[in-house]
Write a protein that holds these residues in place. Structure first.
Motif, mmCIF file in Angstrom:
data_model
loop_
_atom_site.group_PDB
_atom_site.id
_atom_site.type_symbol
_atom_site.label_atom_id
_atom_site.label_comp_id
_atom_site.label_asym_id
_atom_site.label_seq_id
_atom_site.Cartn_x
_atom_site.Cartn_y
_atom_site.Cartn_z
ATOM 1 N N ASP A 118 0.801 -1.223 0.000
ATOM 2 C CA ASP A 118 0.000 0.000 0.000
ATOM 3 C C ASP A 118 0.835 1.274 0.000
ATOM 4 O OD1 ASP A 118 0.850 -0.315 2.633
ATOM 5 O OD2 ASP A 118 -1.159 -0.499 3.459
ATOM 6 N N SER A 119 2.180 1.122 0.012
ATOM 7 C CA SER A 119 3.068 2.274 -0.142
ATOM 8 C C SER A 119 3.629 2.378 -1.558
ATOM 9 C CB SER A 119 4.242 2.187 0.843
ATOM 10 O OG SER A 119 3.779 2.208 2.168
ATOM 11 N N GLY A 120 3.292 1.412 -2.402
ATOM 12 C CA GLY A 120 3.748 1.431 -3.779
ATOM 13 C C GLY A 120 5.019 0.640 -4.045
ATOM 14 N N HIS A 121 5.582 -0.009 -3.035
ATOM 15 C CA HIS A 121 6.786 -0.822 -3.226
ATOM 16 C C HIS A 121 6.402 -2.117 -3.932
ATOM 17 C CE1 HIS A 121 7.670 1.637 0.420
ATOM 18 N NE2 HIS A 121 8.706 1.949 -0.338
ATOM 19 N N GLU A 122 7.253 -2.534 -4.877
ATOM 20 C CA GLU A 122 6.956 -3.723 -5.664
ATOM 21 C C GLU A 122 8.056 -4.770 -5.538
ATOM 22 O OE1 GLU A 122 4.390 -1.677 -9.274
ATOM 23 O OE2 GLU A 122 6.462 -2.279 -9.673
ATOM 24 N N ILE A 123 7.646 -6.022 -5.718
ATOM 25 C CA ILE A 123 8.592 -7.137 -5.719
ATOM 26 C C ILE A 123 8.105 -8.165 -6.734
ATOM 27 C CG2 ILE A 123 7.429 -8.324 -3.819
ATOM 28 C CD1 ILE A 123 10.292 -9.191 -2.889
ATOM 29 N N ILE A 124 9.049 -8.766 -7.439
ATOM 30 C CA ILE A 124 8.718 -9.823 -8.386
ATOM 31 C C ILE A 124 8.769 -11.155 -7.662
ATOM 32 C CG2 ILE A 124 9.437 -11.038 -10.483
ATOM 33 C CD1 ILE A 124 10.590 -8.326 -11.446
ATOM 34 N N ILE A 125 7.727 -11.949 -7.842
ATOM 35 C CA ILE A 125 7.621 -13.271 -7.244
ATOM 36 C C ILE A 125 7.518 -14.261 -8.404
ATOM 37 C CG2 ILE A 125 6.295 -14.732 -5.672
ATOM 38 C CD1 ILE A 125 5.042 -11.699 -4.958
ATOM 39 N N ASP A 126 8.276 -15.318 -8.347
ATOM 40 C CA ASP A 126 8.282 -16.267 -9.450
ATOM 41 C C ASP A 126 8.721 -17.622 -8.926
ATOM 42 O OD1 ASP A 126 8.014 -17.235 -12.044
ATOM 43 O OD2 ASP A 126 9.464 -15.862 -12.926
ATOM 44 N N THR A 127 8.784 -18.579 -9.831
ATOM 45 C CA THR A 127 9.240 -19.913 -9.485
ATOM 46 C C THR A 127 10.121 -20.444 -10.605
ATOM 47 O OG1 THR A 127 8.541 -22.060 -8.602
ATOM 48 C CG2 THR A 127 7.228 -21.159 -10.415
ATOM 49 N N LYS A 128 10.611 -21.651 -10.419
ATOM 50 C CA LYS A 128 11.510 -22.274 -11.395
ATOM 51 C C LYS A 128 10.791 -22.504 -12.725
ATOM 52 C CE LYS A 128 13.444 -24.998 -7.649
ATOM 53 N NZ LYS A 128 13.536 -26.358 -7.122
ATOM 54 N N LYS A 129 11.570 -22.519 -13.803
ATOM 55 C CA LYS A 129 11.017 -22.763 -15.138
ATOM 56 C C LYS A 129 10.322 -24.115 -15.211
ATOM 57 C CE LYS A 129 14.154 -19.692 -17.558
ATOM 58 N NZ LYS A 129 15.229 -19.537 -18.531
ATOM 59 N N GLU A 130 10.911 -25.128 -14.577
ATOM 60 C CA GLU A 130 10.307 -26.469 -14.643
ATOM 61 C C GLU A 130 8.967 -26.560 -13.913
ATOM 62 O OE1 GLU A 130 13.750 -26.835 -11.567
ATOM 63 O OE2 GLU A 130 13.475 -25.881 -13.503
ATOM 64 N N LEU A 131 8.649 -25.558 -13.111
ATOM 65 C CA LEU A 131 7.354 -25.511 -12.425
ATOM 66 C C LEU A 131 6.376 -24.546 -13.089
ATOM 67 C CD1 LEU A 131 8.569 -25.564 -8.700
ATOM 68 C CD2 LEU A 131 7.714 -27.475 -10.070
ATOM 69 N N GLY A 132 6.784 -23.968 -14.220
ATOM 70 C CA GLY A 132 5.896 -23.066 -14.948
ATOM 71 C C GLY A 132 6.215 -21.593 -14.780
ATOM 72 N N GLY A 133 7.303 -21.287 -14.126
ATOM 73 C CA GLY A 133 7.691 -19.897 -13.936
ATOM 74 C C GLY A 133 8.755 -19.476 -14.928
ATOM 75 N N HIS A 134 9.345 -18.323 -14.670
ATOM 76 C CA HIS A 134 10.410 -17.788 -15.517
ATOM 77 C C HIS A 134 11.731 -17.671 -14.758
ATOM 78 C CE1 HIS A 134 7.653 -16.683 -18.777
ATOM 79 N NE2 HIS A 134 6.808 -16.371 -17.817
ATOM 80 N N ASP A 135 11.724 -18.049 -13.480
ATOM 81 C CA ASP A 135 12.907 -17.951 -12.621
ATOM 82 C C ASP A 135 13.438 -16.513 -12.590
ATOM 83 O OD1 ASP A 135 14.652 -18.997 -10.783
ATOM 84 O OD2 ASP A 135 16.071 -19.739 -12.266
ATOM 85 N N SER A 136 12.509 -15.563 -12.506
ATOM 86 C CA SER A 136 12.888 -14.141 -12.550
ATOM 87 C C SER A 136 12.633 -13.403 -11.240
ATOM 88 C CB SER A 136 12.130 -13.444 -13.679
ATOM 89 O OG SER A 136 10.733 -13.470 -13.413
ATOM 90 N N GLY A 137 12.262 -14.139 -10.212
ATOM 91 C CA GLY A 137 11.991 -13.501 -8.929
ATOM 92 C C GLY A 137 12.118 -14.509 -7.807
ATOM 93 N N ILE A 138 11.878 -14.045 -6.619
ATOM 94 C CA ILE A 138 11.985 -14.891 -5.429
ATOM 95 C C ILE A 138 10.718 -15.726 -5.286
ATOM 96 C CG2 ILE A 138 12.301 -14.872 -2.923
ATOM 97 C CD1 ILE A 138 13.712 -12.178 -3.240
ATOM 98 N N SER A 139 10.891 -16.995 -4.913
ATOM 99 C CA SER A 139 9.735 -17.873 -4.726
ATOM 100 C C SER A 139 9.019 -17.524 -3.422
ATOM 101 C CB SER A 139 10.184 -19.334 -4.692
ATOM 102 O OG SER A 139 10.852 -19.623 -3.477
ATOM 103 N N PRO A 140 7.741 -17.880 -3.319
ATOM 104 C CA PRO A 140 6.997 -17.570 -2.092
ATOM 105 C C PRO A 140 7.629 -18.131 -0.815
ATOM 106 C CG PRO A 140 5.467 -18.125 -3.834
ATOM 107 C CD PRO A 140 6.849 -18.414 -4.367
#
Length: 139
Positions: free
Chosen positions: A18-40
């Motif tokens: 709610d302050s406007g800060h953003e973070i990329i969340i992602d997962t491994k490519k083999e799980l359907g992600g792009h491996d471009s961010g931190i996993s949950p």
């Protein structure tokens, strides 16, 4: 507190607070992600480490501990079966300095884990959390 999370592409997400800060969340490519961010699950460890480190820094500063730098390293071990929650978490505090007061640092770590770090308290209800301290003296 309020956050929103939006789909970007596949399992790649962007979280915004709610302050406007953003973070990329992602997962491994083999799980359907792009491996471009931190996993949950790694975000949980990151949240725990940053929560306790902020506490320890603040407390050490208030107790006038003489140190040059401080960091934490957090490792988590998950269950093999779903839900694959953390069963154990290790927090290693590393303090650099000429002669930092070990007893004061240990007191700060103890206060963080038992009183101030809400994330530690929440995760501690399902995982065994241990901590260690390493002091690296610099001349």
């Amino acid at each position: 507190m309020e956050i929103e999370i939006k789909k970007v592409d596949g399992l790649k997400l962007i979280g915004k607070d709610d302050s406007g800060h953003e973070i990329i969340i992602d997962t491994k490519k083999e799980l359907g992600g792009h491996d471009s961010g931190i996993s949950p699950m790694k975000l949980l460890l990151l949240s725990l480490g940053s929560c306790t480190l902020m506490d320890v820094i603040s407390l050490c500063d208030k107790m006038r501990v003489d140190y040059d730098d401080i960091e934490v390293q957090v490792k988590g071990e998950r269950r093999d079966k779903h839900p694959k929650i953390f069963k154990s978490i290790e927090i290693k505090y590393v303090v650099y300095g000429n002669d930092p007061d070990e007893s004061k640092i240990k007191k700060a770590i103890d206060l963080s884990s038992k009183k101030y770090c809400s994330i530690h308290t929440m995760l501690g209800k399902s995982a065994a959390i241990s901590s260690s301290l390493e002091i690296i003296k610099r001349k």
